[in-house]
Design a protein around this motif. Structure first.
Motif, mmCIF file in Angstrom:
data_model
loop_
_atom_site.group_PDB
_atom_site.id
_atom_site.type_symbol
_atom_site.label_atom_id
_atom_site.label_comp_id
_atom_site.label_asym_id
_atom_site.label_seq_id
_atom_site.Cartn_x
_atom_site.Cartn_y
_atom_site.Cartn_z
ATOM 1 N N THR A 142 0.849 -1.188 0.000
ATOM 2 C CA THR A 142 0.000 0.000 0.000
ATOM 3 C C THR A 142 0.885 1.239 0.000
ATOM 4 O O THR A 142 1.688 1.453 0.914
ATOM 5 C CB THR A 142 -0.921 0.010 1.236
ATOM 6 O OG1 THR A 142 -1.848 -1.069 1.129
ATOM 7 C CG2 THR A 142 -1.680 1.326 1.330
ATOM 8 N N ALA A 143 0.753 2.052 -1.054
ATOM 9 C CA ALA A 143 1.656 3.187 -1.242
ATOM 10 C C ALA A 143 1.158 4.007 -2.431
ATOM 11 O O ALA A 143 0.188 3.647 -3.094
ATOM 12 C CB ALA A 143 3.083 2.702 -1.512
ATOM 13 N N VAL A 144 1.837 5.111 -2.674
ATOM 14 C CA VAL A 144 1.606 5.901 -3.886
ATOM 15 C C VAL A 144 2.694 5.536 -4.887
ATOM 16 O O VAL A 144 3.878 5.478 -4.530
ATOM 17 C CB VAL A 144 1.627 7.410 -3.595
ATOM 18 C CG1 VAL A 144 1.391 8.194 -4.887
ATOM 19 C CG2 VAL A 144 0.577 7.771 -2.551
ATOM 20 N N TYR A 145 2.292 5.298 -6.125
ATOM 21 C CA TYR A 145 3.226 4.904 -7.175
ATOM 22 C C TYR A 145 3.249 6.006 -8.241
ATOM 23 O O TYR A 145 2.207 6.414 -8.756
ATOM 24 C CB TYR A 145 2.810 3.570 -7.787
ATOM 25 C CG TYR A 145 2.956 2.433 -6.805
ATOM 26 C CD1 TYR A 145 1.961 2.178 -5.855
ATOM 27 C CD2 TYR A 145 4.098 1.636 -6.786
ATOM 28 C CE1 TYR A 145 2.105 1.157 -4.928
ATOM 29 C CE2 TYR A 145 4.248 0.614 -5.873
ATOM 30 C CZ TYR A 145 3.250 0.384 -4.942
ATOM 31 O OH TYR A 145 3.392 -0.617 -4.015
ATOM 32 N N TYR A 146 4.454 6.461 -8.552
ATOM 33 C CA TYR A 146 4.638 7.547 -9.500
ATOM 34 C C TYR A 146 5.330 7.045 -10.770
ATOM 35 O O TYR A 146 6.330 6.322 -10.698
ATOM 36 C CB TYR A 146 5.507 8.658 -8.907
ATOM 37 C CG TYR A 146 4.935 9.359 -7.706
ATOM 38 C CD1 TYR A 146 5.292 8.983 -6.420
ATOM 39 C CD2 TYR A 146 4.036 10.418 -7.862
ATOM 40 C CE1 TYR A 146 4.784 9.645 -5.312
ATOM 41 C CE2 TYR A 146 3.526 11.075 -6.760
ATOM 42 C CZ TYR A 146 3.903 10.683 -5.485
ATOM 43 O OH TYR A 146 3.388 11.341 -4.395
ATOM 44 N N CYS A 147 4.824 7.482 -11.909
ATOM 45 C CA CYS A 147 5.428 7.209 -13.200
ATOM 46 C C CYS A 147 6.107 8.492 -13.675
ATOM 47 O O CYS A 147 5.468 9.548 -13.692
ATOM 48 C CB CYS A 147 4.332 6.780 -14.177
ATOM 49 S SG CYS A 147 4.790 6.795 -15.925
ATOM 50 N N LEU A 148 7.372 8.402 -14.045
ATOM 51 C CA LEU A 148 8.105 9.573 -14.530
ATOM 52 C C LEU A 148 8.755 9.241 -15.865
ATOM 53 O O LEU A 148 9.163 8.117 -16.118
ATOM 54 C CB LEU A 148 9.201 9.988 -13.547
ATOM 55 C CG LEU A 148 8.772 10.625 -12.224
ATOM 56 C CD1 LEU A 148 8.333 9.580 -11.219
ATOM 57 C CD2 LEU A 148 9.899 11.452 -11.643
#
Lengths: 113, 111
Positions: free
Chosen positions: B83-89
């Motif tokens: 459980t977390a925030v996932y960032y695409c860059l």
């Protein structure tokens, strides 16, 4: 990968005062980056700090408000000046590592009252 | 830097596979795709990086189609701790590469 220590981990400050956040890396790095993460929001780059030169600030951020020091290749500080409640955020430093992307400190949670 | 679009949130259950798709229609030829994970009260952590086709490591897999206009992060058999925030860059890794974070995808894993 690099290990970053940030101090303080959290603080509660009075409006109008300043807070200096320290970022120590266990290896020499060319560039260090400072980010702000407002409550419930994503990260926003404040500035890039190169050793021996003035920091480069992103649009919306100025040196008078967020002065940065970079005295050597393992250390940097970010000062949040003349604070207001709108400055309440998490402030993070980061360094680039070629093989493993970027490494971030655990952040400084600032609350301005 | 190429703009990215991700779902705001996704829910899953323990043991399931979670796939997060990121759109980056104006990705440039030299751009790489990188994913970061952020737990509450911590800084983002690098998960995986790729340029094309498929990349796999001990944490996740990254699928990139031939046109590279999107990418999918696959988390196999998630647990509560995912459980977390996932960032695409998207960008070009270099000495002056500045990470530009979008809103990210909040993944919530339930028991």
């Amino acid at each position: 990968s690099a290990v970053i220590s940030q101090k303080p981990s959290r603080d509660i400050c009075q409006r109008g005062t300043s807070l200096t956040i320290q970022c120590q890396v266990d290896s020499q790095v060319t560039m260090m980056f400072w980010y702000r993460q407002q409550p419930g929001q994503s990260l926003t780059l404040i500035a890039t700090a190169n050793q021996g030169s003035e920091a480069t600030y992103e649009s919306g951020f100025v040196i008078d408000k967020f002065p940065i020091s970079r005295p050597n290749l393992t250390f940097s500080t970010l000062t949040v000046s003349n604070m207001s409640p709108e400055d309440s955020s998490i402030y993070l430093c980061s360094v680039e590592e070629r093989l493993d992307g970027y490494t971030f400190g655990s952040g400084t949670r600032l609350t301005v009252v | 830097l190429a703009k990215t679009t991700q779902p705001i949130s996704m829910d899953s259950y323990e043991g399931q596979e979670v796939n997060i798709t990121c759109s980056h229609n104006n990705i440039a030829t030299n751009d790489y795709i990188t994913w970061y994970q952020q737990f509450p009260s911590q800084g983002p952590r690098f998960i995986i990086q790729g340029y094309k086709t498929k990349v796999t490591n001990e944490v996740a897999s990254l699928f990139i189609p031939a046109d590279r206009k999107s990418s999918t992060l696959s988390l196999p058999r998630v647990s509560l701790s995912d459980t977390a925030v996932y960032y695409c860059l998207v960008g070009v890794p270099s000495n002056d590469y500045k990470l530009s974070f979008g809103a990210g995808t909040t993944v919530t894993v339930r028991a």
